[in-house]
Enzyme design. Structure first.
Site, PDB file in Angstrom:
ATOM      1  N   GLU A  42      25.875  22.345  90.667  1.00 54.19           N
ATOM      2  CA  GLU A  42      24.440  22.180  90.924  1.00 54.19           C
ATOM      3  C   GLU A  42      23.639  23.258  90.204  1.00 54.19           C
ATOM      4  O   GLU A  42      22.549  23.012  89.685  1.00 54.19           O
ATOM      5  CB  GLU A  42      24.142  22.239  92.430  1.00 54.19           C
ATOM      6  CG  GLU A  42      24.506  20.970  93.180  1.00 54.19           C
ATOM      7  CD  GLU A  42      23.631  19.775  92.818  1.00 54.19           C
ATOM      8  OE1 GLU A  42      23.755  19.281  91.675  1.00 54.19           O
ATOM      9  OE2 GLU A  42      22.843  19.329  93.651  1.00 54.19           O
TER      10      GLU A  42
ATOM     11  N   THR B  21      14.201  18.902  89.698  1.00 51.75           N
ATOM     12  CA  THR B  21      14.326  19.784  90.868  1.00 51.75           C
ATOM     13  C   THR B  21      13.761  21.165  90.561  1.00 51.75           C
ATOM     14  O   THR B  21      13.062  21.762  91.394  1.00 51.75           O
ATOM     15  CB  THR B  21      15.813  19.893  91.273  1.00 51.75           C
ATOM     16  OG1 THR B  21      16.270  18.578  91.602  1.00 51.75           O
ATOM     17  CG2 THR B  21      16.012  20.794  92.467  1.00 51.75           C
TER      18      THR B  21
HETATM   19  N1  HSE Z   1      16.960  20.747  98.734  1.00 52.06           N
HETATM   20  C1  HSE Z   1      16.742  20.652  97.323  1.00 52.06           C
HETATM   21  C2  HSE Z   1      15.252  20.730  97.050  1.00 52.06           C
HETATM   22  C3  HSE Z   1      17.221  19.320  96.794  1.00 52.06           C
HETATM   23  O1  HSE Z   1      14.513  20.135  97.817  1.00 52.06           O
HETATM   24  O2  HSE Z   1      14.850  21.365  96.088  1.00 52.06           O
HETATM   25  C4  HSE Z   1      18.269  19.489  95.770  1.00 52.06           C
HETATM   26  O3  HSE Z   1      19.475  19.932  96.361  1.00 52.06           O
END
Ligand code: HSE
Length: 314
Positions: free
Chosen positions: A133, A186
């Site tokens: 990730e 993201t």
């Molecule tokens: N929780 C993360 C975000 C999503 O909202 O940026 C990607 O893992």
């Protein structure tokens, strides 16, 4: 494990955050998801033979692609004297908010682990997925990868050390997700968030995390709905999604318990009691996109309790 051994696997897409659980809640859905074929090779290292369905945008360099970053970590961890080649079939776009990079990475580690006679537990593989990730979105977040790897509804109770808990879900809980055909990275969606949260908001946010968990455990659908409130990300990220509030309100008017942005967007999810309501909520969100002239795909499913699975080679 033998040279030439081959496997085909599927790993599911995920809805991360689930409104109140920024970076700590997530669940897997049945569709979409990524497929990956892997073949063990005598040569060390990992080779991407082909990626289908990404429109050529994903990195073919194994050090940059989330699936192969995770596989390489796995092979290094077990001191492998062999390698593998992979074929990846993407069934969702990157930047969709459906955990696209996570699904590919989970498919990768699940495949190599199956070919290595399940040498590692799923919990042992989780750190490889965080590295993946990091490579894909510049943030080592566990919500998508843990939900796709373990299946079901998960809470990341702690990042250091990693502690992921699975939460039972009531039988009639369904999800409708709409993926508008726009891209939100993201990285960009994280950059627009404030770096600090005022105390009052933080209290309300954590109270809702408690509420959703109690709601899931008790099968209290109204409590689940009341807890689907996000004070941290939605107020900022909604500006990146055309028609966001119209879609959310349309889903609720169609009977959904509540909804919010899926992961970092642009997908939007609605949780519902029963499949029929979820289908109506999906249609209602799609009607908003149709009216705005924007293309979108809708997926309706229960929470996927299985996670990754082996497919026939065909
Ligand atoms: N929780 C993360 C975000 C999503 O909202 O940026 C990607 O893992």
């Amino acid at each position: 494990m033998e040279i030439g051994n081959k496997i085909k696997v599927f790993a599911p897409a995920t809805v991360a955050n689930v409104a109140c659980g920024f970076d700590i809640l997530g669940f897997a859905i049945d569709k979409p998801g990524d497929e990956l074929i892997m073949e063990i090779t005598a040569e060390k290292g990992v080779v991407i033979v082909d990626i289908e369905g990404d429109g050529g945008v994903l990195p073919r360099d194994p050090f940059k692609n989330s699936a192969t970053v995770a596989i390489m970590d796995y092979l290094n961890f077990i001191n492998a004297d062999f390698g593998c080649k992979v074929w990846i079939k993407k069934m969702m776009p990157s930047g969709s908010g459906l955990g696209s990079s996570a699904a590919s990475a989970v498919a990768g580690v699940f495949a190599i682990n199956m070919l290595c006679e399940e040498k590692l537990t799923r919990a042992e593989m989780l750190p490889f997925l965080l590295n993946a990730e990091k490579a894909a979105c510049d943030a080592a977040i566990a919500d998508n990868v843990a939900a796709s790897l373990f299946g079901g509804f998960i809470l990341v109770r702690s990042y250091e050390p990693l502690d992921v808990l699975q939460i039972p879900v009531p039988e009639e809980l369904y999800c409708a997700v709409i993926n508008p055909h726009i891209i939100v990275l993201t990285k960009d969606a994280r950059e627009i968030l404030p770096k600090e949260i005022p105390l009052g908001k933080s209290l309300r946010q954590s109270a809702n995390v408690g509420g959703i968990i109690v709601g899931l455990l008790r099968g209290d659908y109204d409590l689940i709905g009341r807890s689907l409130v996000d004070y941290i990300a939605e107020p900022y990220r909604s500006s990146l999604i055309p028609g966001f509030y119209e879609m959310k309100n349309a889903a609720i008017a169609a009977g959904a318990l509540g909804g919010s942005i899926s992961g970092s967007g642009p997908s939007v999810f609605a949780l519902c009691k029963g499949k029929e309501t979820a289908l109506k909520a999906g249609d209602a969100m799609k009607a908003v996109m149709d009216k705005m002239g924007l293309g979108a795909d809708v997926y309706v499913s229960k929470v996927n309790s299985v996670g990754p699975k082996v497919l026939p080679l065909g």
